[in-house]
Design a protein around this motif. Structure first.
Motif, short mmCIF file in Angstrom:
data_model
loop_
_atom_site.label_atom_id
_atom_site.label_comp_id
_atom_site.label_asym_id
_atom_site.label_seq_id
_atom_site.Cartn_x
_atom_site.Cartn_y
_atom_site.Cartn_z
N SER A 49 -19.74 -3.10 -6.74
CA SER A 49 -19.44 -3.32 -8.16
C SER A 49 -19.92 -4.69 -8.64
O SER A 49 -20.05 -4.90 -9.84
CB SER A 49 -17.95 -3.16 -8.43
OG SER A 49 -17.22 -4.24 -7.89
N TYR A 50 -20.22 -5.60 -7.71
CA TYR A 50 -20.71 -6.92 -8.09
C TYR A 50 -22.23 -7.05 -8.02
O TYR A 50 -22.78 -8.07 -8.40
CB TYR A 50 -20.05 -8.00 -7.22
CG TYR A 50 -18.63 -8.28 -7.65
CD1 TYR A 50 -18.37 -9.17 -8.68
CD2 TYR A 50 -17.57 -7.63 -7.05
CE1 TYR A 50 -17.07 -9.41 -9.09
CE2 TYR A 50 -16.27 -7.87 -7.45
CZ TYR A 50 -16.03 -8.76 -8.48
OH TYR A 50 -14.74 -8.99 -8.88
N ARG A 88 -28.40 -1.86 -8.21
CA ARG A 88 -27.38 -0.94 -7.69
C ARG A 88 -27.65 0.52 -8.05
O ARG A 88 -27.56 1.41 -7.19
CB ARG A 88 -26.03 -1.38 -8.26
CG ARG A 88 -24.89 -0.50 -7.88
CD ARG A 88 -23.61 -0.99 -8.49
NE ARG A 88 -23.53 -0.65 -9.90
CZ ARG A 88 -22.69 -1.21 -10.74
NH1 ARG A 88 -21.91 -2.18 -10.35
NH2 ARG A 88 -22.67 -0.84 -12.00
N GLU A 107 -15.70 -1.11 -10.57
CA GLU A 107 -16.10 -2.16 -11.51
C GLU A 107 -15.07 -2.32 -12.62
O GLU A 107 -14.73 -3.44 -13.02
CB GLU A 107 -17.47 -1.84 -12.09
CG GLU A 107 -18.07 -2.94 -12.90
CD GLU A 107 -19.48 -2.64 -13.38
OE1 GLU A 107 -20.05 -3.54 -14.01
OE2 GLU A 107 -20.00 -1.55 -13.11
N ARG A 122 -13.68 -6.03 -12.56
CA ARG A 122 -14.45 -6.90 -13.45
C ARG A 122 -14.04 -6.66 -14.90
O ARG A 122 -13.23 -5.81 -15.20
CB ARG A 122 -15.94 -6.62 -13.26
CG ARG A 122 -16.36 -6.86 -11.81
CD ARG A 122 -17.80 -6.78 -11.61
NE ARG A 122 -18.43 -7.99 -12.13
CZ ARG A 122 -19.73 -8.20 -12.11
NH1 ARG A 122 -20.53 -7.30 -11.60
NH2 ARG A 122 -20.24 -9.31 -12.58
N ARG A 131 -18.15 -4.92 -19.47
CA ARG A 131 -19.41 -4.70 -18.74
C ARG A 131 -19.73 -3.20 -18.64
O ARG A 131 -20.87 -2.81 -18.75
CB ARG A 131 -19.33 -5.31 -17.35
CG ARG A 131 -19.26 -6.81 -17.32
CD ARG A 131 -19.23 -7.32 -15.89
NE ARG A 131 -20.31 -6.81 -15.07
CZ ARG A 131 -21.54 -7.32 -15.03
NH1 ARG A 131 -21.85 -8.36 -15.78
NH2 ARG A 131 -22.46 -6.80 -14.24
N VAL A 132 -18.70 -2.40 -18.42
CA VAL A 132 -18.90 -0.95 -18.32
C VAL A 132 -19.01 -0.34 -19.71
O VAL A 132 -19.88 0.49 -19.97
CB VAL A 132 -17.76 -0.28 -17.52
CG1 VAL A 132 -17.89 1.22 -17.53
CG2 VAL A 132 -17.75 -0.81 -16.09
#
Length: 161
Positions: free
Chosen positions: A40-41, A47, A105, A109, A113-114
């Protein structure tokens, strides 16, 4: 197992950590959770192609899942050529690992971002129902990255819009 101790009548199931989760039989799950957290990072551009490749390879080994997907596509789209059903099934397996990593993620996070990479189809329907004050229950797939065959040809499956 421990669910009866983890239930609050107002909040429902509240998972808690138990020492038995450290038993070696759970080590594979801990490794998988760690791998998802690490993935996820990673940058999305690195990725996503990697996960798609892993998903395609896994799809070749998942004989039962692949067979069910092909049968479902056959019944939904009997006129679709076999090669097209195979392609759609490959894309399904290629997109599956993305869902797991996206969930990690979202947990680890900033959700923006998603959300910034997410496209909602039918947002106008959702907005109209919310404006009416109606409740909405979403029954959706976690992630689907390729266009639906329903967009290209008539399906025998009912649509729910």
């Amino acid at each position: 197992m421990y669910k009866e101790n983890d239930t609050d009548s107002k909040a429902g199931y509240i998972p808690t950590f138990h020492r038995h989760y450290l038993h070696p039989k759970y080590w594979g799950m801990w490794v998988a959770a760690g791998a998802l957290a690490g993935l996820s990072y990673l940058p999305v551009k690195l990725r996503d192609p990697m996960l798609a490749g892993v998903g395609r390879i896994a799809g070749r080994f998942a004989k039962g899942g692949r067979r069910r997907a092909l049968i479902n596509l056959y019944y939904c789209f009997p006129d679709m050529p076999k090669a097209e059903r195979e392609r759609i099934t490959d894309e399904m397996f290629a997109s599956a690992p993305h869902a797991f990593v996206m969930l990690a993620e979202l947990c680890l996070r900033n959700p923006q971002r998603v959300i910034s990479r997410t496209q909602v189809h039918g947002q106008d329907i959702i907005d109209a129902l919310q404006a009416e004050g109606r409740n909405i229950i979403f029954m959706v797939c976690l992630l689907y990255t390729s266009p639906s065959p329903r967009d290209r040809q008539k399906s025998r499956m009912p649509s729910s819009a």
